[in-house]
Design a protein around this motif. Structure first.
Motif, PDB file in Angstrom:
ATOM      1  N   MET A   1       0.717  -1.019   0.025  1.00 13.46           N
ATOM      2  CA  MET A   1      -0.127  -0.048  -0.103  1.00 13.46           C
ATOM      3  C   MET A   1       1.010   1.239   0.153  1.00 13.46           C
ATOM      4  N   LYS A   2       0.840   2.079  -0.844  1.00 11.82           N
ATOM      5  CA  LYS A   2       1.369   3.470  -1.101  1.00 11.82           C
ATOM      6  C   LYS A   2       0.339   4.457  -0.906  1.00 11.82           C
ATOM      7  N   THR A   3       0.821   5.149   0.076  1.00  9.89           N
ATOM      8  CA  THR A   3       0.030   6.535   0.495  1.00  9.89           C
ATOM      9  C   THR A   3       0.465   7.622  -0.169  1.00  9.89           C
ATOM     10  N   LEU A   4      -0.352   8.875  -0.093  1.00 12.49           N
ATOM     11  CA  LEU A   4       0.091  10.265  -0.816  1.00 12.49           C
ATOM     12  C   LEU A   4       1.379  10.772  -0.050  1.00 12.49           C
ATOM     13  N   LYS A   5       1.555  10.517   1.270  1.00 11.08           N
ATOM     14  CA  LYS A   5       2.611  11.040   1.883  1.00 11.08           C
ATOM     15  C   LYS A   5       3.879  10.554   1.157  1.00 11.08           C
ATOM     16  N   GLU A   6       3.906   9.287   0.836  1.00 10.38           N
ATOM     17  CA  GLU A   6       4.964   8.543   0.114  1.00 10.38           C
ATOM     18  C   GLU A   6       5.201   8.811  -1.422  1.00 10.38           C
ATOM     19  N   ALA A   7       4.331   9.610  -2.017  1.00  8.60           N
ATOM     20  CA  ALA A   7       4.597   9.921  -3.470  1.00  8.60           C
ATOM     21  C   ALA A   7       5.649  10.822  -3.578  1.00  8.60           C
ATOM     22  N   SER A   8       6.341  10.616  -4.676  1.00 11.40           N
ATOM     23  CA  SER A   8       7.505  11.552  -4.869  1.00 11.40           C
ATOM     24  C   SER A   8       7.027  12.954  -5.413  1.00 11.40           C
ATOM     25  N   VAL A   9       7.612  13.932  -5.198  1.00 13.58           N
ATOM     26  CA  VAL A   9       7.401  15.451  -5.572  1.00 13.58           C
ATOM     27  C   VAL A   9       7.582  15.486  -7.153  1.00 13.58           C
ATOM     28  N   GLY A  10       6.548  16.229  -7.696  1.00 13.14           N
ATOM     29  CA  GLY A  10       6.326  16.189  -9.256  1.00 13.14           C
ATOM     30  C   GLY A  10       5.655  15.257  -9.999  1.00 13.14           C
ATOM     31  N   SER A  11       5.124  14.193  -9.013  1.00 11.09           N
ATOM     32  CA  SER A  11       4.559  13.098  -9.747  1.00 11.09           C
ATOM     33  C   SER A  11       3.041  13.231  -9.463  1.00 11.09           C
ATOM     34  N   THR A  12       2.453  12.774 -10.647  1.00  6.26           N
ATOM     35  CA  THR A  12       0.907  12.753 -10.580  1.00  6.26           C
ATOM     36  C   THR A  12       0.335  11.346  -9.976  1.00  6.26           C
ATOM     37  N   VAL A  13      -0.399  11.183  -9.140  1.00  8.83           N
ATOM     38  CA  VAL A  13      -0.838   9.840  -8.864  1.00  8.83           C
ATOM     39  C   VAL A  13      -2.519   9.768  -8.741  1.00  8.83           C
ATOM     40  N   ALA A  14      -2.985   8.688  -8.709  1.00  6.28           N
ATOM     41  CA  ALA A  14      -4.461   8.642  -8.612  1.00  6.28           C
ATOM     42  C   ALA A  14      -4.831   7.937  -7.345  1.00  6.28           C
ATOM     43  N   VAL A  15      -5.917   8.421  -6.817  1.00  7.53           N
ATOM     44  CA  VAL A  15      -6.543   8.054  -5.569  1.00  7.53           C
ATOM     45  C   VAL A  15      -6.920   6.728  -5.683  1.00  7.53           C
ATOM     46  N   LYS A  16      -6.656   5.923  -4.854  1.00  3.51           N
ATOM     47  CA  LYS A  16      -7.270   4.439  -4.767  1.00  3.51           C
ATOM     48  C   LYS A  16      -8.126   4.184  -3.953  1.00  3.51           C
ATOM     49  N   LYS A  17      -8.023   4.551  -2.685  1.00  4.71           N
ATOM     50  CA  LYS A  17      -9.025   4.519  -1.601  1.00  4.71           C
ATOM     51  C   LYS A  17      -8.563   5.546  -0.420  1.00  4.71           C
ATOM     52  N   LEU A  18      -9.890   5.938   0.277  1.00  7.68           N
ATOM     53  CA  LEU A  18      -9.798   6.969   1.385  1.00  7.68           C
ATOM     54  C   LEU A  18      -9.769   5.932   2.444  1.00  7.68           C
ATOM     55  N   HIS A  19      -8.908   6.014   3.447  1.00  2.84           N
ATOM     56  CA  HIS A  19      -8.869   5.456   4.861  1.00  2.84           C
ATOM     57  C   HIS A  19      -9.281   6.365   5.978  1.00  2.84           C
ATOM     58  N   GLY A  20      -9.641   5.678   7.144  1.00  2.00           N
ATOM     59  CA  GLY A  20     -10.255   6.813   8.172  1.00  2.00           C
ATOM     60  C   GLY A  20     -11.731   6.991   8.204  1.00  2.00           C
ATOM     61  N   GLU A  21     -12.302   7.566   9.082  1.00  2.06           N
ATOM     62  CA  GLU A  21     -13.854   7.782   9.060  1.00  2.06           C
ATOM     63  C   GLU A  21     -14.279   9.132   9.718  1.00  2.06           C
ATOM     64  N   GLY A  22     -15.448   9.323   9.707  1.00 13.15           N
ATOM     65  CA  GLY A  22     -15.931  10.364  10.367  1.00 13.15           C
ATOM     66  C   GLY A  22     -15.568  11.821   9.669  1.00 13.15           C
ATOM     67  N   ALA A  23     -15.319  12.695  10.619  1.00  8.61           N
ATOM     68  CA  ALA A  23     -14.953  13.915  10.204  1.00  8.61           C
ATOM     69  C   ALA A  23     -13.679  14.115   9.401  1.00  8.61           C
ATOM     70  N   VAL A  24     -12.745  13.267   9.647  1.00  8.65           N
ATOM     71  CA  VAL A  24     -11.424  13.456   8.819  1.00  8.65           C
ATOM     72  C   VAL A  24     -11.662  12.969   7.666  1.00  8.65           C
ATOM     73  N   LYS A  25     -12.592  11.926   7.144  1.00 13.44           N
ATOM     74  CA  LYS A  25     -12.710  11.565   5.949  1.00 13.44           C
ATOM     75  C   LYS A  25     -13.371  12.593   5.072  1.00 13.44           C
ATOM     76  N   ARG A  26     -14.465  12.995   5.891  1.00 11.92           N
ATOM     77  CA  ARG A  26     -15.362  14.032   5.133  1.00 11.92           C
ATOM     78  C   ARG A  26     -14.455  15.388   4.879  1.00 11.92           C
ATOM     79  N   ARG A  27     -13.484  15.779   5.792  1.00 17.44           N
ATOM     80  CA  ARG A  27     -12.763  16.736   5.376  1.00 17.44           C
ATOM     81  C   ARG A  27     -11.739  16.720   3.928  1.00 17.44           C
ATOM     82  N   ILE A  28     -11.340  15.434   3.985  1.00 20.05           N
ATOM     83  CA  ILE A  28     -10.685  15.169   2.835  1.00 20.05           C
ATOM     84  C   ILE A  28     -11.648  15.095   1.434  1.00 20.05           C
TER      85      ILE A  28
END
Length: 73
Positions: free
Chosen positions: A1-28
């Protein structure tokens, strides 16, 4: 599993899945980050907080904790 934090600067990535729940997930999701969205990583601060990205033409800053909840491919 690769997260957005681990993506390299200057790259474009596609979101596969959002983890977390409640207010945190809603904010994202309120930022326009949903499954299938392309995210361009512009800059990561020296200690990884914040992560600056471009999503749907908008420049956003994400907390490191939020970036770790976004699984990308």
């Amino acid at each position: 599993m690769k997260t957005l934090k681990e993506a390299s600067v200057g790259s474009t990535v596609a979101v596969k899945k959002l983890h977390g729940e409640g207010a945190v997930k809603r904010r994202i999701m309120d930022m326009g980050i949903t499954k299938g969205t392309d995210v361009f990583v512009r800059k990561v601060a020296p200690f990884g907080d914040p992560v600056e990205v471009t999503v749907r033409g908008y420049e956003l800053s994400l907390r490191k904790a939020d970036a770790e909840m976004i699984e990308v491919m």
